[in-house]
Design an enzyme around this catalytic site. Structure first.
Site, PDB file in Angstrom:
ATOM      1  NE  ARG A  31      -2.699   1.169   3.346  1.00 25.17           N
ATOM      2  CZ  ARG A  31      -3.445   0.624   4.648  1.00 25.17           C
ATOM      3  NH1 ARG A  31      -4.642   0.285   4.350  1.00 25.17           N
ATOM      4  NH2 ARG A  31      -2.864   1.075   5.844  1.00 25.17           N
ATOM      5  CB  SER A  37     -11.705  -2.396   3.234  1.00 28.66           C
ATOM      6  OG  SER A  37     -10.505  -2.491   3.080  1.00 28.66           O
ATOM      7  CE  LYS A  63      -7.295   3.274   4.360  1.00 32.18           C
ATOM      8  NZ  LYS A  63      -8.281   2.582   4.008  1.00 32.18           N
TER       9      LYS A  63
END
Length: 209
Positions: free
Chosen positions: A38, A106, A135
């Site tokens: 990511r 998710s 995040k």
């Protein structure tokens, strides 16, 4: 998809003085059996170089590589799969593009989890269980009740994610999680392999009863 227990996600901001592949190799050596790349900040060329390096690393160890969000990047490096958020490409469209590669989604509510299962997701992320700084756009914590509900109602693999640390992993496992995902607790550790072994030990303790 191949069974897994410990899902590690890259987070270079947590180890600014260490190389990405060095840290992720340590995670794999400690027991992480699926890796997600990511990267929300690098440019396309740098992101591609990192993905290629991780593809080489994960192939060497026989560990699946998942690419977050970037479907074309996953195809370019021949990753094993992709992971999508609720606001990303639809699962149906993603499946059309990537074929039989792994697709993870998710989820933050049981309706999303049930929809992902119905649409053919290979696994779901369930969380964030706790508040997380990983995040910037993270949704509010869903808590342990969501893990309990997913463990009762979802048949496909799910991985608990979001704010999971060694000090709270036991209660997540007690809630029904048999797969854990951690980011800062692994990649931010001075000993990523040791952190992974500690998570695996907790999962194995539960398996042994």
């Amino acid at each position: 998809m191949k069974e897994f227990r410990l899902y590690a996600i890259t987070g270079e901001n947590f180890h600014p003085r260490r190389e990405l592949t060095e840290v992720m190799e340590q995670a794999i050596l400690g027991g992480a059996d699926i890796i997600q790349f990511r990267d929300k900040h690098s440019g396309p060329e740098e992101r591609l170089a990192k993905a290629r390096a991780l593809r080489e690393l994960t192939r060497r160890y026989g560990v699946p590589l998942i690419i977050n969000d970037h479907v074309q990047l996953a195809l370019e490096v021949d990753a094993d799969g992709i992971h999508l958020g609720q606001g990303d490409l639809s699962l149906t469209e993603a499946r059309r593009i990537v074929g039989n590669k792994i697709i993870g989604i998710s989820t933050h509510a049981i309706e999303e989890a049930l929809a992902a299962q119905k649409q053919g997701a290979d696994y779901i992320g369930a969380g964030p269980v706790y508040a997380t700084q990983t995040k910037l756009d993270a949704v509010a914590p869903v808590g342990l009740d969501y893990i309990r509900e997913v463990s009762r109602r979802i048949r496909i693999p799910f991985v608990a994610i979001g704010g999971i640390k060694l000090h709270n992993a036991d209660e997540v496992i007690e809630a029904g999680a048999t797969r854990l995902c951690a980011i800062s607790e692994i990649v931010g550790s001075e000993d990523p392999a040791g952190a992974c072994r500690a998570f695996i030990d907790k999962l194995e303790q539960k398996e042994r009863g």
